[in-house]
Design a protein around this motif. Sequence first.
Motif, PDB file in Angstrom:
ATOM      1  N   HIS A 255      -6.188 -10.176 -10.629  1.00 60.01           N
ATOM      2  CA  HIS A 255      -7.084  -9.019 -10.582  1.00 60.01           C
ATOM      3  C   HIS A 255      -7.231  -8.526 -12.022  1.00 60.01           C
ATOM      4  CE1 HIS A 255      -5.423  -8.387  -6.248  1.00 60.01           C
ATOM      5  NE2 HIS A 255      -6.449  -9.213  -6.256  1.00 60.01           N
TER       6      HIS A 255
ATOM      7  N   ASP B 141      -4.363  -8.605  -1.864  1.00 57.92           N
ATOM      8  CA  ASP B 141      -4.776  -9.953  -1.477  1.00 57.92           C
ATOM      9  C   ASP B 141      -3.590 -10.706  -0.883  1.00 57.92           C
ATOM     10  OD1 ASP B 141      -7.470 -10.012  -1.948  1.00 57.92           O
ATOM     11  OD2 ASP B 141      -7.301 -10.694  -4.016  1.00 57.92           O
TER      12      ASP B 141
ATOM     13  N   LYS C  70      -6.815  -2.990  -3.085  1.00 61.05           N
ATOM     14  CA  LYS C  70      -7.041  -4.115  -2.180  1.00 61.05           C
ATOM     15  C   LYS C  70      -5.929  -5.140  -2.403  1.00 61.05           C
ATOM     16  CE  LYS C  70     -10.375  -7.701  -0.880  1.00 61.05           C
ATOM     17  NZ  LYS C  70      -9.444  -8.834  -1.013  1.00 61.05           N
TER      18      LYS C  70
ATOM     19  N   GLU D  63       0.830  -1.209   0.000  1.00 53.24           N
ATOM     20  CA  GLU D  63       0.000   0.000   0.000  1.00 53.24           C
ATOM     21  C   GLU D  63       0.864   1.259   0.000  1.00 53.24           C
ATOM     22  OE1 GLU D  63      -2.412  -0.613   3.425  1.00 53.24           O
ATOM     23  OE2 GLU D  63      -3.727  -2.072   2.427  1.00 53.24           O
TER      24      GLU D  63
ATOM     25  N   GLN E  87      -7.155  -3.848 -11.144  1.00 53.13           N
ATOM     26  CA  GLN E  87      -6.512  -2.894 -10.239  1.00 53.13           C
ATOM     27  C   GLN E  87      -5.005  -3.019 -10.350  1.00 53.13           C
ATOM     28  OE1 GLN E  87      -7.128  -3.326  -6.031  1.00 53.13           O
ATOM     29  NE2 GLN E  87      -6.639  -5.499  -5.998  1.00 53.13           N
TER      30      GLN E  87
ATOM     31  N   ASN F 243      -8.014   3.192  -1.651  1.00 53.65           N
ATOM     32  CA  ASN F 243      -6.828   2.343  -1.701  1.00 53.65           C
ATOM     33  C   ASN F 243      -7.095   1.070  -2.493  1.00 53.65           C
ATOM     34  OD1 ASN F 243      -4.733   3.686  -0.521  1.00 53.65           O
ATOM     35  ND2 ASN F 243      -5.093   2.877   1.530  1.00 53.65           N
TER      36      ASN F 243
END
Length: 241
Positions: free
Chosen positions: A127, A170, A168, A70, A155, A166
């Motif tokens: 994703h 995984d 995500k 992140e 994403q 934000n």
Amino acid sequence: MNNIDFALGTHTGLVRELNEDSHLALPKLGLWVIADGMGGHEAGEVASGITIREIARSIKQGMPLAEAIETAHRAIQAAALHGEGAADMGSTVVAAKLDGLRYEIAWVGDSRAYLWNGTLHQLTTDHSYVQLLLNAGLITESEIPGHPSRNVISQALGVGGPDKANIKVDLVSGELGESDTLLLCSDGLSGEVTDDGIAAILAETTNAQTRVDRLIAEALEAGGKDNVTVIVITSRQKEIH
């Protein structure tokens, strides 16, 4: 990490002019990362470079893996705001963090992690737009390779601007058994070589660098339409005394 063997390799491929993939191996921290940049005109290279740099810095500071990813997401956004790279640059990421033989895999986008223990298991779920269609039952697995939108991801790090929610991240975790292997790769491998093809190469030899070299060669043989980056991490066989 004396209980682990690893090897890595990357190739621009046969079509692209630039290699926008970045990779990182910090075995003393138990950290391996592949980032696949996008944005063209070197911007993808900037985004993937920021990704691995920020993840490494965050892990060194003791940050959890998902939080480190992140942080990289926000760092790409901040760089774009300050004129570094391009406004629309982004990157996928797949990272492995090992503590002994216990592993955690984190990812955003369609870079993948597999576990090989005599059988190939895909640990990550892409994703991507086609994965969303597959989940909804609108297409079958066999339709994915030829689908016109198979390269569209749902994403990526850095994409969306600082005012957006934000990403995500995984996560999956597990433990390596004796001689088990983790394979991290950009979609330059998984987009060119089938899971059966990957499994066949991993079954041929236990040498980590040979596996990496053969996997990349197979992707090039299949067309090499994208940059391809591969990391192989194998738990060593216990010695018998």
